[in-house]
Design an enzyme around this catalytic site. Structure first.
Site, PDB file in Angstrom:
ATOM      1  CG  HIS A 168      47.963  -6.695 -22.156  1.00 22.23           C
ATOM      2  ND1 HIS A 168      48.285  -7.955 -21.707  1.00 22.23           N
ATOM      3  CD2 HIS A 168      46.632  -6.554 -21.952  1.00 22.23           C
ATOM      4  CE1 HIS A 168      47.187  -8.556 -21.268  1.00 22.23           C
ATOM      5  NE2 HIS A 168      46.175  -7.717 -21.401  1.00 22.23           N
ATOM      6  CD  GLU A 272      48.491  -6.412 -18.620  1.00 17.98           C
ATOM      7  OE1 GLU A 272      47.860  -5.392 -18.946  1.00 17.98           O
ATOM      8  OE2 GLU A 272      47.949  -7.513 -18.416  1.00 17.98           O
TER       9      GLU A 272
END
Length: 315
Positions: A168, A272
């Site tokens: 992330h 991500e």
């Protein structure tokens, strides 16, 4: 762990006394990773400029995830399952793996640290699967940041398990309205702001003028993030991770997050590398290996415009 000459790998205390590892490359680039969450919280280039975004309001306290850097979403992305959002790996204290199984030579360049997560008794109650998650965080000679994940099913009951996953990554940008993402044009995406309905991205680069939260599917191995103001391009190279999430909370969501400054959305962008649409299934003894490599390069200019094609076509 790689050689500790010149203090290239240093274990020290970070915020609130949490242990962290600092990696230093001889030319001046550096990275920091906390044992809590195996969470990379800093990546600096040779000039000492910070390339990752961490909120000024980030909470460095277990059991809260750290807002920014590179949280690891495992064994669940977002709310796509019964676990807490983004799973529990980012909220656990990992250990340094002093004797990891060998990796190919192309993953061992530069300075690195190997981290290991195994489930606790409490973890097995909420997700009843035994696993070993090995993460190598490496800083290459040119300052590239590489994260290599190896997840193995160590169940002894013969059961397979299934998971979703994401790195992330929060990139630091000068001004979100001056940022473009190249490489995702014409690809399908699920729009998280519209109940994950499926759409197809148009032929233009992605730009930002409101909240964006999309899961791009079956994406290329390379994505470029062009920061016009800084004249800097981030290149994300990914191996084994077909999907790519693009997220910026914009003003309303930013104000609603306690661990995020009201105006900080202007200075960050999440892109991500992920495996979401098709969850990964591992049988006992099987291992899944993926990697993400991040680099930051000066943007090319062409007729006064950024020329991402040079970045995307080069290796």
């Amino acid at each position: 762990m790689s050689e500790t000459e010149n203090k290239s790998v240093e274990i020290t205390k970070g915020v609130n006394g949490l242990e962290k590892i600092i990696l230093r490359e001889i030319r001046g680039s550096s990275a920091e990773v906390y044992l809590y969450g195996a969470h990379v919280t800093s990546w600096k280039n040779e000039q000492g400029e910070e390339l990752l975004f961490v909120s000024s309001k980030a909470i460095f306290k277990p059991s809260k995830p750290i807002r920014g850097g590179i949280p690891i979403c495992f064994p669940q992305f977002s709310n796509m399952g019964s676990l807490e959002a983004h799973g529990f790996a980012r909220n656990r204290v990992w250990t340094i793996d002093t004797d990891p199984p060998p990796l190919p030579p192309n993953v061992t360049n530069g300075v690195f640290v190997d981290l290991l997560l195994k489930p606790t008794e409490e973890d097995l109650k909420i997700w009843p699967h035994s696993f070993e998650y090995r993460l190598r965080v490496a800083l290459g000679p040119s300052g590239d940041l590489m994260l290599t994940s190896r997840i193995r099913n160590t169940n002894t009951d013969g059961k397979a398990f299934t998971f979703t996953f994401a790195y992330h990554t929060y990139f630091s940008v000068s001004d979100i309205s001056e940022v473009r993402v190249e490489g995702l044009e014409t690809f399908d995406y699920l729009d998280n702001l519209k109940n994950r309905e499926r759409y197809t991205e148009q032929g233009d680069a992605i730009t930002f003028e409101s909240e964006v939260d999309k899961i791009y599917l079956s994406t290329p191995t390379k994505i470029a993030i062009l920061d016009h103001e800084k004249k800097r391009t981030f290149v994300v190279r990914k191996d084994g991770l077909p999907d790519a999430v693009v997220w910026n909370p914009w003003d309303k969501k930013a104000k609603a997050m306690a661990d995020f400054g009201d105006d900080e959305y202007k200075h960050m962008l999440c892109v991500e590398a992920a495996a979401i649409e098709k969850p990964i299934t591992l049988k006992p003894g099987e291992e899944w290996k993926v990697r993400q490599e991040l680099s930051a390069v000066p943007s090319s200019y062409f007729s006064g415009q950024l020329d991402p094609s040079k970045v995307l076509q080069s290796s």
